[in-house]
Enzyme design. Structure first.
Site, PDB file in Angstrom:
ATOM      1  CG  ASP A 148      52.332  18.873 -28.861  1.00  0.00           C
ATOM      2  OD1 ASP A 148      53.229  19.197 -29.197  1.00  0.00           O
ATOM      3  OD2 ASP A 148      52.175  18.405 -27.683  1.00  0.00           O
TER       4      ASP A 148
ATOM      5  CD  GLU B  15      56.538  14.327 -26.936  1.00  0.00           C
ATOM      6  OE1 GLU B  15      57.025  13.348 -26.748  1.00  0.00           O
ATOM      7  OE2 GLU B  15      55.751  14.974 -26.515  1.00  0.00           O
TER       8      GLU B  15
ATOM      9  CE  LYS C  62      55.324  20.936 -27.754  1.00  0.00           C
ATOM     10  NZ  LYS C  62      55.382  19.527 -27.144  1.00  0.00           N
TER      11      LYS C  62
ATOM     12  CD  GLU D 190      57.494  17.643 -20.270  1.00  0.00           C
ATOM     13  OE1 GLU D 190      57.021  17.871 -21.478  1.00  0.00           O
ATOM     14  OE2 GLU D 190      56.665  17.282 -19.399  1.00  0.00           O
TER      15      GLU D 190
ATOM     16  CG  ASP E 287      50.841  15.481 -26.828  1.00  0.00           C
ATOM     17  OD1 ASP E 287      51.407  15.930 -25.970  1.00  0.00           O
ATOM     18  OD2 ASP E 287      51.689  14.623 -27.554  1.00  0.00           O
ATOM     19  CB  SER E 288      49.001  18.072 -22.162  1.00  0.00           C
ATOM     20  OG  SER E 288      48.717  19.433 -22.643  1.00  0.00           O
TER      21      SER E 288
HETATM   22  O1  KIV Z   1      51.407  18.825 -24.726  1.00  0.00           O
HETATM   23  C1  KIV Z   1      51.767  19.595 -23.855  1.00  0.00           C
HETATM   24  O2  KIV Z   1      51.044  20.160 -22.956  1.00  0.00           O
HETATM   25  C2  KIV Z   1      53.391  20.005 -23.909  1.00  0.00           C
HETATM   26  C3  KIV Z   1      54.082  20.832 -23.088  1.00  0.00           C
HETATM   27  C4  KIV Z   1      53.996  20.076 -21.783  1.00  0.00           C
HETATM   28  C5  KIV Z   1      55.383  21.403 -23.478  1.00  0.00           C
HETATM   29  O3  KIV Z   1      53.841  19.702 -24.911  1.00  0.00           O
END
Ligand code: KIV
Length: 274
Positions: free
Chosen positions: A83, A114, A112, A181, A44-45
């Protein structure tokens, strides 16, 4: 690579470290896969490095699904994990399964999320729906408002103990790996020693079972100042500006296109590449 294979990748058992990089489109996924990475994370970056937001809170499941589909279109050998965006799993198991299923239908092989102990029920529901899950602990960007900014986590003994407990609960709930992280090296090491599943670090020191970096950070395409844990392996941002500058110069001076880059009158209907 599937999650059963990833699950066994502990360095303590002689496995090579897992190599993970984010990807958001077909070209990024293709080039990462060609480099031989083990996993691509549609992170989600995306919100930050592609869509220009200052946090990851402005992303829908539809946004993620579109980019998961673009990554999956590269048909990578590497495992594709996506994510679950905020807050697409915070209302409970039914919402989480709906969100994750949309990402799986778009091409994700696992998802994934959190958070630790408070996500155990959601993790079990996703596994009941046959969707493999990766955890993410420490500096969890979706908690930026609650954390009061992007800060290194688990620096006190108490906080490190809580993180370790969260990691154990995630493992018991059935996640196949955990991203750590923004935690001290000692915490990255001790969680890695205690867990039977692999840890994948980003700003968690050298002792985790794998490492993940954001595509744009690794390649010099990020616009802000990179975090301390980033190693930049290329300066593609400068290369892009220079290349487009040369193109602009050639257009303005009449040197582009040349006759070789233009079509003659013969061979009607020939492919555009000839
Ligand atoms: O969204 C992302 O890029 C991430 C990584 C930083 C692990 O969750």
């Amino acid at each position: 690579m599937n999650t059963q294979e990833i699950r066994t990748r502990k360095r303590s058992r002689g496995a090579d470290p897992l190599v993970v990089v984010t990807a958001y489109d077909v070209a990024g996924a293709h080039f990462a896969d060609a480099a031989g990475v083990d996993m691509v994370l549609v992170g989600d970056s995306l919100a930050n490095v592609v869509l220009g937001h200052s946090d990851t809170l402005h992303l829908s499941v539809d946004d993620m699904a579109r980019h998961v589909a673009a990554v999956a279109a590269a048909r990578p050998r590497a495992h594709v994990v996506a994510d679950l965006p905020w807050p697409s799993y915070h209302e409970g198991p039914a919402q989480a399964v709906r969100s994750a299923a949309q990402l799986v239908r778009a091409g994700a092989e696992s998802v994934k999320l959190e958070g630790g102990t408070k996500r155990a029920e959601v993790v079990r529901a996703l596994l009941d729906a046959e969707i493999p899950v990766m955890g993410h602990l420490g500096l969890t960007p979706q908690s930026v408002l609650a954390m009061g900014g992007y800060r290194v986590q688990a620096r006190s003994d108490d906080a490190a103990r809580t993180l370790l407990e969260d990691a154990l609960v995630l493992q018991e709930s059935g996640v196949y790996a955990v991203v750590l992280e923004g935690v001290p090296t000692t915490v990255g090491r001790s969680v890695t020693e205690v867990l039977d599943i692999p840890t994948i670090g980003i700003g968690a020191g050298p002792d985790t079972d794998g490492q993940v970096l954001v595509f744009h950070d690794l390649l010099g395409l990020s616009l802000g100042r990179p975090a301390k844990f980033v190693r930049q392996y290329a300066d593609l941002g400068t290369a892009i500006t220079e290349a487009i500058g040369h193109y602009a110069t050639d257009v303005r001076s009449g040197q582009f296109p040349s006759p070789a880059e233009s079509y003659g009158d013969s061979s009607p209907g020939s492919p555009a590449s000839e």
